[in-house]
Design an enzyme around this catalytic site. Structure first.
Site, short mmCIF file in Angstrom:
data_model
loop_
_atom_site.label_atom_id
_atom_site.label_comp_id
_atom_site.label_asym_id
_atom_site.label_seq_id
_atom_site.Cartn_x
_atom_site.Cartn_y
_atom_site.Cartn_z
CG HIS A 1 -1.56 1.38 1.40
ND1 HIS A 1 -2.62 1.84 0.64
CD2 HIS A 1 -1.23 2.41 2.22
CE1 HIS A 1 -2.91 3.07 1.00
NE2 HIS A 1 -2.09 3.46 1.95
CG HIS B 1 0.76 6.68 -0.01
ND1 HIS B 1 -0.11 7.74 0.10
CD2 HIS B 1 0.27 5.71 0.80
CE1 HIS B 1 -1.08 7.44 0.95
NE2 HIS B 1 -0.88 6.20 1.39
CD GLU C 1 -4.41 6.73 2.34
OE1 GLU C 1 -4.50 5.86 1.45
OE2 GLU C 1 -3.44 6.78 3.12
CB SER D 1 -2.71 0.13 -2.83
OG SER D 1 -3.53 0.59 -1.76
FE FE Z 1 -2.09 5.33 2.93
#
Ligand code: FE
Ligand code: PHE
Length: 301
Positions: A147, A152, A193, A212
Site C-alpha cells: 500500500h 503513495h 487516500e 492499491s
Molecule cells: Fe495510505
C-alpha cells in the site's frame, strides 16, 4: 489517523502505535525505530514468499491501471523499479530526490500523527517495511509496504502533488496545536487516500487507498453506486468517511494545482467556520448528497 493510542511495549525503541480502541496488538517491531519513528528497511527479513507476494500484488494492480488510474500515476509507477522483488528504499529515494526532493524512509508500521506530520513536512514519506501474509492477499487491516509504496510513492514524483504533501505535513503540525486533526484527517482521507480527478479522458483515481486496492479501483471510477462530489474544502471537512467498506462518497478534483491552491490559505479560520457549521447543521454522512449539489457520473458507465 484518529486518536492514536500508545501501548508501552517492552522494547528499547519507541512505543508502538495502534489506531482505534481495539486490543489488537500492533503489527511491526517498534524496538527498531528511532525517536522519529523511522527505521532502516530490514531487507534481510524478506523471504522468497514475501517477494512473490509483492510481485503478485503489483502485477494484479498494474494491469488494472489503464482507464482507471490518472496518467501522472501510470507514468511514474515504473519508478518503483522491477515488480519482481520488493525494492530497496534507498534506490527509490535516489530517483525521488532527483525528481522532487522527496525521500522515502522505513517505519515499523503506523506511527503517531505528529511524527507523521513532521516527516511529511521534511519531504520524507514513511513506508512500512513489512509485507502482508499470503492469507491477507486481498485485505490487510494495517497499511503494509505494498500500500505505502505502490499506492503513495508514484505521485510523489509529481512536483505539484509533492508540494501538496509537504504542505499537508506542515498543516498537520498546525492542526495539532489547534486541536483540528480530525478535520484535517478528512482532507487526507478524501484526497491522498481516496481522491478522484477529472481528466479529458474521464474520471480517474489518484488516491493511494484506491490505487492499491484490488476491488475499489474499478468501483470508485466506474460503479454507479457511490456519490462523486466536486472538491469543496469546507464541504469535505464536514464529511464523515468509512474505514471498513468501499467509500460511499468520493471527492473529485480538476487538477493537482486546484487541490494545492484550495488548501494553501491558512486553515485557522477554515476550522472555525467548519466547526460552527457542524454545530449548526451537523456532519455530512458518507454517501449523503446535499440539495443542489452537482455530481459526477461514473466513467465509461
Ligand atoms: Fe495510505
Ligand atoms: N494551508 C493549510 C493551513 O494553513 C495547510 C495545508 C496545506 C493543509 C495543504 C493541508 C494541505 O493549515
Amino acid at each position: 489517523m484518529k486518536g492514536p493510542d500508545f501501548h508501552d511495549g517492552v522494547n528499547k525503541g519507541v512505543a508502538p502505535v495502534t489506531y482505534g480502541t481495539g486490543d489488537r496488538p500492533p503489527r511491526g517491531d517498534y524496538s527498531r525505530a528511532r525517536s522519529d519513528y523511522t527505521c532502516a528497511q530490514d531487507f534481510a527479513q524478506y523471504t522468497e514468499a514475501d517477494h512473490a507476494t509483492y510481485r503478485r500484488l503489483y502485477e494484479r494492480q498494474l494491469q488494472q491501471l489503464p482507464g482507471l488510474a490518472c496518467e501522472e500515476f501510470i507514468n511514474a509507477v515504473q519508478q518503483l523499479g522491477t515488480p519482481e522483488r520488493i525494492p530497496r528504499f534507498d534506490d527509490i529515494s535516489e530517483r525521488l530526490m532527483r525528481a522532487t526532493g522527496w525521500q522515502i524512509v522505513g517505519v515499523p508500521g503506523l506511527i503517531p500523527e505528529e511524527a507523521f506530520f513532521a516527516l511529511l513536512a521534511e519531504r520524507r514519506f514513511p513506508v512500512t517495511d513489512w509485507i502482508r501474509r499470503p492469507e491477507e492477499f486481498d485485505y490487510v487491516v494495517e497499511p503494509d509496504i505494498f500500500h505505502d509504496l505502490f499506492g503513495h510513492v508514484p505521485l510523489l514524483f509529481n512536483p505539484v502533488f509533492a508540494d501538496y504533501m509537504q504542505a499537508y505535513g506542515a498543516g498537520g503540525m498546525k492542526a495539532s496545536r489547534l486541536d483540528a486533526c480530525e478535520l484535517l484527517a478528512r482532507l487526507y482521507w478524501y484526497t491522498v487516500e481516496f481522491g478522484l480527478i477529472r481528466t479529458p479522458q474521464g474520471l480517474r483515481a489518484y488516491g493511494a487507498g484506491i490505487l492499491s486496492s484490488a476491488g475499489e479501483l474499478r468501483y470508485s471510477v466506474t460503479s454507479p453506486e457511490p456519490q462523486r462530489v466536486g472538491f469543496d474544502l469546507q464541504r469535505l471537512m464536514r464529511s464523515r468517511y468509512r474505514i471498513d467498506t468501499f467509500q460511499a462518497s468520493y471527492f473529485v478534483i480538476d487538477s493537482f494545482q486546484q487541490l494545492f491552491d484550495a488548501t494553501a490559505p491558512d486553515f485557522t479560520p477554515v476550522y472555525a467556520q467548519v466547526r460552527e457549521r457542524i454545530a449548526r447543521e451537523g456532519e455530512i454522512e458518507a454517501g449523503h448528497v446535499l440539495a443542489g449539489e452537482r455530481l459526477y457520473a461514473a466513467a465509461g458507465a
